[in-house]
Design a protein around this motif. Structure first.
Motif, short mmCIF file in Angstrom:
data_model
loop_
_atom_site.label_atom_id
_atom_site.label_comp_id
_atom_site.label_asym_id
_atom_site.label_seq_id
_atom_site.Cartn_x
_atom_site.Cartn_y
_atom_site.Cartn_z
N GLY A 164 -6.57 16.26 -7.65
CA GLY A 164 -7.76 15.78 -6.95
C GLY A 164 -7.87 14.27 -6.91
N LEU A 165 -7.61 13.63 -8.05
CA LEU A 165 -7.65 12.16 -8.09
C LEU A 165 -6.55 11.55 -7.23
CD1 LEU A 165 -8.45 11.52 -11.87
CD2 LEU A 165 -9.96 11.18 -9.90
N ALA A 166 -5.37 12.15 -7.27
CA ALA A 166 -4.27 11.63 -6.45
C ALA A 166 -4.58 11.79 -4.97
CB ALA A 166 -2.97 12.36 -6.80
N MET A 167 -5.21 12.90 -4.60
CA MET A 167 -5.57 13.09 -3.19
C MET A 167 -6.59 12.05 -2.74
SD MET A 167 -5.96 17.18 -2.97
CE MET A 167 -4.96 18.12 -4.10
N LEU A 168 -7.57 11.78 -3.59
CA LEU A 168 -8.55 10.74 -3.25
C LEU A 168 -7.87 9.38 -3.10
CD1 LEU A 168 -11.56 11.71 -5.55
CD2 LEU A 168 -11.42 11.89 -3.06
N ALA A 169 -6.91 9.10 -3.97
CA ALA A 169 -6.18 7.84 -3.87
C ALA A 169 -5.39 7.76 -2.56
CB ALA A 169 -5.25 7.68 -5.07
N VAL A 170 -4.74 8.86 -2.19
CA VAL A 170 -3.96 8.88 -0.94
C VAL A 170 -4.89 8.63 0.25
CG1 VAL A 170 -2.65 10.36 0.63
CG2 VAL A 170 -2.05 10.27 -1.79
N VAL A 171 -6.01 9.32 0.29
CA VAL A 171 -6.94 9.15 1.41
C VAL A 171 -7.45 7.71 1.46
CG1 VAL A 171 -9.22 9.82 2.28
CG2 VAL A 171 -7.60 11.57 1.55
N TRP A 188 0.83 -1.20 0.00
CA TRP A 188 0.00 0.00 0.00
C TRP A 188 0.87 1.25 0.00
CZ3 TRP A 188 0.37 3.78 3.60
CH2 TRP A 188 0.97 3.45 4.81
N LEU A 189 2.06 1.16 0.59
CA LEU A 189 2.96 2.32 0.64
C LEU A 189 3.46 2.67 -0.76
CD1 LEU A 189 4.46 4.42 2.33
CD2 LEU A 189 6.32 2.78 2.52
N VAL A 190 3.76 1.66 -1.55
CA VAL A 190 4.21 1.90 -2.92
C VAL A 190 3.10 2.60 -3.72
CG1 VAL A 190 4.96 0.79 -5.06
CG2 VAL A 190 5.80 -0.04 -2.86
N LEU A 191 1.87 2.14 -3.55
CA LEU A 191 0.74 2.78 -4.24
C LEU A 191 0.54 4.22 -3.75
CD1 LEU A 191 -1.79 -0.18 -4.29
CD2 LEU A 191 -0.41 0.70 -6.19
N LYS A 192 0.70 4.42 -2.46
CA LYS A 192 0.56 5.77 -1.91
C LYS A 192 1.66 6.68 -2.46
CE LYS A 192 0.68 8.44 2.32
NZ LYS A 192 1.07 8.47 3.70
N LEU A 193 2.87 6.18 -2.57
CA LEU A 193 3.96 6.98 -3.12
C LEU A 193 3.73 7.32 -4.59
CD1 LEU A 193 7.06 5.39 -1.38
CD2 LEU A 193 5.94 7.57 -0.85
#
Length: 140
Positions: A124-131, A79-84
């Motif tokens: 916006g999409l990246a922020m939603l993914a991070v959350v 999940w960390l790799v995806l978050k990065l």
């Protein structure tokens, strides 16, 4: 390390808010009647001030504190790799805002509105993914 998490969250919220506001501001200033009025000589323009004095330091602080958090906790989960990857998309949107700001300052507003809409959408999409990824991660 609750203070480090707090610092990370405050920096991230600040950066995210500015990444949503800057593209909207750039769209407004890219309109033909706004270009000359938006960048008056003698006074630092608001977009440059927001980008250099608030958004970039907030981004650096969020990235540095997040890096320190995962180093201290020894995390290397998928999940960390995806978050990065999502954070990397936010960094790209941040860089695009800076480039669009330079185009406006050089009085070359062509394509700024489309670029700002792209930057805002990607951010916006990246922020939603991070959350989503943070809510789905294992507890530290």
């Amino acid at each position: 390390m609750p203070w480090l998490k707090f610092l990370h969250i405050i920096a991230l919220v600040s950066w995210c808010g500015l990444l949503l506001y800057l593209p909207a501001l750039l769209c407004q200033l890219a309109r033909p009647q706004e270009v000359a009025r938006g960048f008056s000589p003698g006074a630092p323009p608001l977009p440059r001030l927001l980008y250099n004095s608030l958004a970039s330091p907030a981004a650096l602080l969020a990235i540095a504190s997040g890096t320190l958090l995962f180093v201290l906790h020894g995390l290397a989960d998928p999940w960390l790799v995806l978050k990065l990857l999502a954070v990397s998309a936010m960094v790209l949107a941040h860089g695009l805002c800076g480039w669009l700001l330079l185009r406006l300052e050089q009085e070359r507003p062509r394509g700024v509105i489309a670029g700002a809409m792209l930057a805002g959408g990607v951010a916006g999409l990246a922020m939603l993914a991070v959350v989503g990824l943070v809510l789905a991660k294992p507890e530290l």
